[in-house]
Scaffold this motif. Structure first.
Motif, mmCIF file in Angstrom:
data_model
loop_
_atom_site.group_PDB
_atom_site.id
_atom_site.type_symbol
_atom_site.label_atom_id
_atom_site.label_comp_id
_atom_site.label_asym_id
_atom_site.label_seq_id
_atom_site.Cartn_x
_atom_site.Cartn_y
_atom_site.Cartn_z
ATOM 1 N N UNK A 195 6.540 9.554 -0.270
ATOM 2 C CA UNK A 195 5.734 8.958 0.698
ATOM 3 C C UNK A 195 5.945 7.787 1.418
ATOM 4 N N UNK A 196 5.068 6.888 1.660
ATOM 5 C CA UNK A 196 5.366 5.681 2.614
ATOM 6 C C UNK A 196 4.919 4.472 1.569
ATOM 7 N N UNK A 197 5.438 3.324 1.443
ATOM 8 C CA UNK A 197 5.014 2.073 1.270
ATOM 9 C C UNK A 197 4.804 1.277 2.583
ATOM 10 N N UNK A 198 3.743 0.502 2.456
ATOM 11 C CA UNK A 198 3.629 -0.548 3.686
ATOM 12 C C UNK A 198 3.258 -1.739 3.129
ATOM 13 N N UNK A 199 3.787 -2.710 3.829
ATOM 14 C CA UNK A 199 3.599 -4.110 3.314
ATOM 15 C C UNK A 199 4.084 -4.952 4.402
ATOM 16 N N UNK A 200 3.718 -6.467 4.284
ATOM 17 C CA UNK A 200 4.025 -7.437 5.350
ATOM 18 C C UNK A 200 4.935 -8.304 4.829
ATOM 19 N N UNK B 18 7.553 -0.357 6.890
ATOM 20 C CA UNK B 18 6.879 0.970 6.172
ATOM 21 C C UNK B 18 8.411 1.520 5.636
ATOM 22 N N UNK B 19 8.562 1.640 4.468
ATOM 23 C CA UNK B 19 9.592 2.345 3.841
ATOM 24 C C UNK B 19 9.160 3.402 3.268
ATOM 25 N N UNK B 20 10.181 4.627 2.930
ATOM 26 C CA UNK B 20 10.069 5.767 2.067
ATOM 27 C C UNK B 20 10.062 5.314 0.753
ATOM 28 N N UNK C 294 0.890 -1.096 -0.130
ATOM 29 C CA UNK C 294 0.113 -0.212 0.050
ATOM 30 C C UNK C 294 0.837 1.207 0.042
ATOM 31 N N UNK C 295 0.490 2.026 -0.863
ATOM 32 C CA UNK C 295 1.362 3.435 -1.192
ATOM 33 C C UNK C 295 0.604 4.532 -0.776
ATOM 34 N N UNK C 296 1.137 5.613 0.254
ATOM 35 C CA UNK C 296 0.563 6.574 0.546
ATOM 36 C C UNK C 296 1.480 7.786 0.348
ATOM 37 N N UNK C 297 0.901 8.535 -0.879
ATOM 38 C CA UNK C 297 1.909 9.516 -1.509
ATOM 39 C C UNK C 297 1.321 10.798 -1.508
#
Length: 99
Positions: free
Chosen positions: A32-37, A44-46, A20-23
């Motif tokens: 923004x940030x990328x979230x993943x399992x 969470x990474x930039x 999931x990207x939040x930009x």
């Protein structure tokens, strides 16, 4: 006019990873940030990159993402620049519109 990639949207990779990207976007630049399992934990990474009316490029850690818009949908390839053999195709079901 570049495509509008601002907001939250998902991306699915051929290696099974979903992200999931939040930009936030300013013109052709975004970050923004990328979230993943991974390995049972949430990571969470930039991310940061560039977008035009036809393609997108962004980085997440050592991974580089290159994508193309086709009728508003986005498809692409990710390559790990520390291990070029680590590659995956990806897509997002979201339909994007120009800014």
């Amino acid at each position: 006019m570049p495509m509008n990639v601002e907001g939250r949207w998902g991306l699915a990779q051929s290696d099974g990873l979903t992200m999931n990207l939040s930009l936030k976007q300013e013109g052709t630049s975004f970050s923004g940030e990328a979230e993943f399992d991974i390995d049972g934990g949430r990571v969470t990474e930039s991310v940061s990159g560039k977008v035009t009316d036809s393609d997108i490029t962004f980085k997440r850690g050592t991974l580089h993402y290159i994508g193309t818009f086709a009728q508003g949908q986005l498809y692409g390839l990710s390559i790990d620049f520390q291990d070029a053999g680590t590659q995956a195709t990806w897509f997002t079901p979201k339909v994007f519109e120009p800014l």
